[in-house]
Motif scaffolding. Sequence first.
Motif, mmCIF file in Angstrom:
data_model
loop_
_atom_site.group_PDB
_atom_site.id
_atom_site.type_symbol
_atom_site.label_atom_id
_atom_site.label_comp_id
_atom_site.label_asym_id
_atom_site.label_seq_id
_atom_site.Cartn_x
_atom_site.Cartn_y
_atom_site.Cartn_z
ATOM 1 N N ARG A 1 25.718 -29.601 8.677
ATOM 2 C CA ARG A 1 26.555 -28.415 8.500
ATOM 3 C C ARG A 1 27.907 -28.730 9.113
ATOM 4 N NH1 ARG A 1 22.488 -27.850 6.292
ATOM 5 N NH2 ARG A 1 21.074 -26.090 6.154
ATOM 6 N N PHE A 2 28.956 -28.684 8.313
ATOM 7 C CA PHE A 2 30.290 -28.996 8.817
ATOM 8 C C PHE A 2 30.611 -28.093 10.001
ATOM 9 C CE2 PHE A 2 34.921 -28.485 8.802
ATOM 10 C CZ PHE A 2 35.282 -29.823 8.969
ATOM 11 N N GLY A 3 31.052 -28.696 11.088
ATOM 12 C CA GLY A 3 31.410 -27.952 12.287
ATOM 13 C C GLY A 3 30.228 -27.535 13.157
ATOM 14 N N LYS A 4 29.025 -27.857 12.734
ATOM 15 C CA LYS A 4 27.832 -27.480 13.512
ATOM 16 C C LYS A 4 26.946 -28.680 13.831
ATOM 17 C CE LYS A 4 28.490 -23.016 13.503
ATOM 18 N NZ LYS A 4 28.985 -22.357 14.693
ATOM 19 N N HIS A 5 26.621 -29.464 12.801
ATOM 20 C CA HIS A 5 25.688 -30.583 12.983
ATOM 21 C C HIS A 5 26.149 -31.766 12.148
ATOM 22 C CE1 HIS A 5 23.245 -27.269 14.372
ATOM 23 N NE2 HIS A 5 23.231 -26.756 13.164
ATOM 24 N N HIS A 6 26.523 -32.866 12.799
ATOM 25 C CA HIS A 6 26.864 -34.068 12.040
ATOM 26 C C HIS A 6 26.244 -35.335 12.625
ATOM 27 C CE1 HIS A 6 30.113 -34.345 15.028
ATOM 28 N NE2 HIS A 6 30.087 -35.645 14.779
ATOM 29 N N ILE A 7 25.470 -35.182 13.692
ATOM 30 C CA ILE A 7 24.747 -36.322 14.271
ATOM 31 C C ILE A 7 23.261 -35.998 14.247
ATOM 32 C CG2 ILE A 7 24.366 -37.766 16.312
ATOM 33 C CD1 ILE A 7 27.166 -38.119 15.224
ATOM 34 N N GLY A 8 22.482 -36.953 13.773
ATOM 35 C CA GLY A 8 21.029 -36.828 13.783
ATOM 36 C C GLY A 8 20.460 -37.918 14.663
ATOM 37 N N ALA A 9 19.322 -37.650 15.279
ATOM 38 C CA ALA A 9 18.683 -38.655 16.132
ATOM 39 C C ALA A 9 17.193 -38.682 15.855
ATOM 40 C CB ALA A 9 18.931 -38.352 17.611
ATOM 41 N N ALA A 10 16.615 -39.832 16.149
ATOM 42 C CA ALA A 10 15.168 -39.989 16.049
ATOM 43 C C ALA A 10 14.703 -40.781 17.262
ATOM 44 C CB ALA A 10 14.787 -40.709 14.762
ATOM 45 N N VAL A 11 13.571 -40.383 17.797
ATOM 46 C CA VAL A 11 12.967 -41.097 18.921
ATOM 47 C C VAL A 11 11.533 -41.439 18.535
ATOM 48 C CG1 VAL A 11 12.167 -39.029 20.192
ATOM 49 C CG2 VAL A 11 12.666 -41.135 21.443
ATOM 50 N N ARG A 12 11.115 -42.646 18.898
ATOM 51 C CA ARG A 12 9.741 -43.075 18.654
ATOM 52 C C ARG A 12 9.019 -43.131 19.984
ATOM 53 N NH1 ARG A 12 10.566 -47.809 15.979
ATOM 54 N NH2 ARG A 12 10.575 -48.981 17.927
ATOM 55 N N THR A 13 7.849 -42.520 20.023
ATOM 56 C CA THR A 13 7.052 -42.523 21.244
ATOM 57 C C THR A 13 6.307 -43.852 21.360
ATOM 58 O OG1 THR A 13 5.076 -41.595 20.223
ATOM 59 C CG2 THR A 13 6.730 -40.027 21.081
ATOM 60 N N SER A 14 5.744 -44.085 22.524
ATOM 61 C CA SER A 14 5.018 -45.336 22.739
ATOM 62 C C SER A 14 3.771 -45.433 21.867
ATOM 63 C CB SER A 14 4.662 -45.501 24.214
ATOM 64 O OG SER A 14 3.907 -44.401 24.659
ATOM 65 N N ASN A 15 3.287 -44.308 21.344
ATOM 66 C CA ASN A 15 2.129 -44.380 20.436
ATOM 67 C C ASN A 15 2.550 -44.344 18.965
ATOM 68 O OD1 ASN A 15 2.675 -41.708 19.931
ATOM 69 N ND2 ASN A 15 0.759 -40.918 20.766
ATOM 70 N N GLY A 16 3.860 -44.420 18.702
ATOM 71 C CA GLY A 16 4.351 -44.539 17.331
ATOM 72 C C GLY A 16 4.770 -43.257 16.648
ATOM 73 N N ASP A 17 4.592 -42.105 17.284
ATOM 74 C CA ASP A 17 5.048 -40.844 16.687
ATOM 75 C C ASP A 17 6.577 -40.816 16.670
ATOM 76 O OD1 ASP A 17 2.438 -39.948 16.381
ATOM 77 O OD2 ASP A 17 2.450 -38.870 18.290
ATOM 78 N N ILE A 18 7.137 -40.198 15.638
ATOM 79 C CA ILE A 18 8.586 -40.081 15.517
ATOM 80 C C ILE A 18 8.978 -38.610 15.514
ATOM 81 C CG2 ILE A 18 10.567 -40.443 13.981
ATOM 82 C CD1 ILE A 18 9.262 -43.044 13.082
ATOM 83 N N PHE A 19 9.973 -38.288 16.327
ATOM 84 C CA PHE A 19 10.554 -36.948 16.374
ATOM 85 C C PHE A 19 12.012 -37.063 15.959
ATOM 86 C CE2 PHE A 19 7.015 -36.828 19.267
ATOM 87 C CZ PHE A 19 6.448 -35.585 19.043
ATOM 88 N N THR A 20 12.518 -36.025 15.300
ATOM 89 C CA THR A 20 13.914 -36.013 14.874
ATOM 90 C C THR A 20 14.577 -34.709 15.287
ATOM 91 O OG1 THR A 20 13.378 -35.081 12.697
ATOM 92 C CG2 THR A 20 13.463 -37.499 12.875
ATOM 93 N N ALA A 21 15.903 -34.757 15.401
ATOM 94 C CA ALA A 21 16.674 -33.560 15.747
ATOM 95 C C ALA A 21 18.141 -33.807 15.421
ATOM 96 C CB ALA A 21 16.508 -33.224 17.231
ATOM 97 N N VAL A 22 18.923 -32.752 15.462
ATOM 98 C CA VAL A 22 20.370 -32.839 15.258
ATOM 99 C C VAL A 22 21.096 -32.363 16.512
ATOM 100 C CG1 VAL A 22 20.168 -32.513 12.774
ATOM 101 C CG2 VAL A 22 20.549 -30.524 14.241
ATOM 102 N N HIS A 23 22.357 -32.750 16.630
ATOM 103 C CA HIS A 23 23.145 -32.298 17.772
ATOM 104 C C HIS A 23 23.594 -30.859 17.540
ATOM 105 C CE1 HIS A 23 26.973 -32.432 15.687
ATOM 106 N NE2 HIS A 23 27.597 -32.124 16.799
ATOM 107 N N LEU A 24 24.024 -30.225 18.594
ATOM 108 C CA LEU A 24 24.499 -28.844 18.537
ATOM 109 C C LEU A 24 25.980 -28.833 18.890
ATOM 110 C CD1 LEU A 24 21.547 -27.215 20.494
ATOM 111 C CD2 LEU A 24 21.796 -27.446 18.007
ATOM 112 N N GLU A 25 26.811 -28.590 17.897
ATOM 113 C CA GLU A 25 28.252 -28.537 18.110
ATOM 114 C C GLU A 25 28.605 -27.183 18.725
ATOM 115 O OE1 GLU A 25 31.497 -30.202 18.633
ATOM 116 O OE2 GLU A 25 30.259 -31.322 17.226
ATOM 117 N N ALA A 26 29.707 -27.145 19.426
ATOM 118 C CA ALA A 26 30.173 -25.902 20.033
ATOM 119 C C ALA A 26 31.694 -25.844 19.943
ATOM 120 C CB ALA A 26 29.736 -25.823 21.490
ATOM 121 N N ASN A 27 32.248 -24.643 19.865
ATOM 122 C CA ASN A 27 33.693 -24.494 19.836
ATOM 123 C C ASN A 27 34.326 -25.024 21.111
ATOM 124 O OD1 ASN A 27 33.835 -23.395 17.269
ATOM 125 N ND2 ASN A 27 33.526 -21.324 18.025
ATOM 126 N N VAL A 28 33.615 -24.917 22.203
ATOM 127 C CA VAL A 28 34.041 -25.495 23.471
ATOM 128 C C VAL A 28 33.254 -26.790 23.615
ATOM 129 C CG1 VAL A 28 34.153 -25.206 25.965
ATOM 130 C CG2 VAL A 28 34.478 -23.233 24.467
#
Length: 142
Positions: A27-54
């Motif tokens: 979403r322009f001005g809200k979310h432009h970075i995504g991340a993924a983390v892999r756990t030691s047992n192989g599970d993958i979680f994903t999320a986006v950053h939270l932009e703020a006016n400040v």
Amino acid sequence: MIKERPLTEADEQLVRAAEEVIEKQYRFGKHHIGAAVRTSNGDIFTAVHLEANVGRIAVCAEAVVIGKAISEGAHEFDAIVAVAHPHPHEDIDHCWVVAPCGMCRELISDYGDNIDVILPYKGNVKKCNVMELLPEKYGSSD
């Protein structure tokens, strides 16, 4: 000094997971970075950053994804990656891997000094240990 290592198929899968979440949730001005983390047992979680006016209160995608994984019961991590999504005014048609900021390097290392970070390095995407990105870490007992 960074001891760069090539990506494995599991690492490539992690990059694709980060790309998929930001391609879906961009979403322009809200979310432009995504991340993924892999756990030691192989599970993958994903999320986006939270932009703020400040800008000071924006929350990086790496922090969000670690928090999400922990909230779901994961506490040991193997690798993490963040990717940027192009903005509409940019003449770029694909996401690209970005390096974690200094605060994220601290945060990632707080949750495991053996976590690999996937990042751009010398014109290629490689991985290295988070502690290579944070030598002489504050609060280190060594």
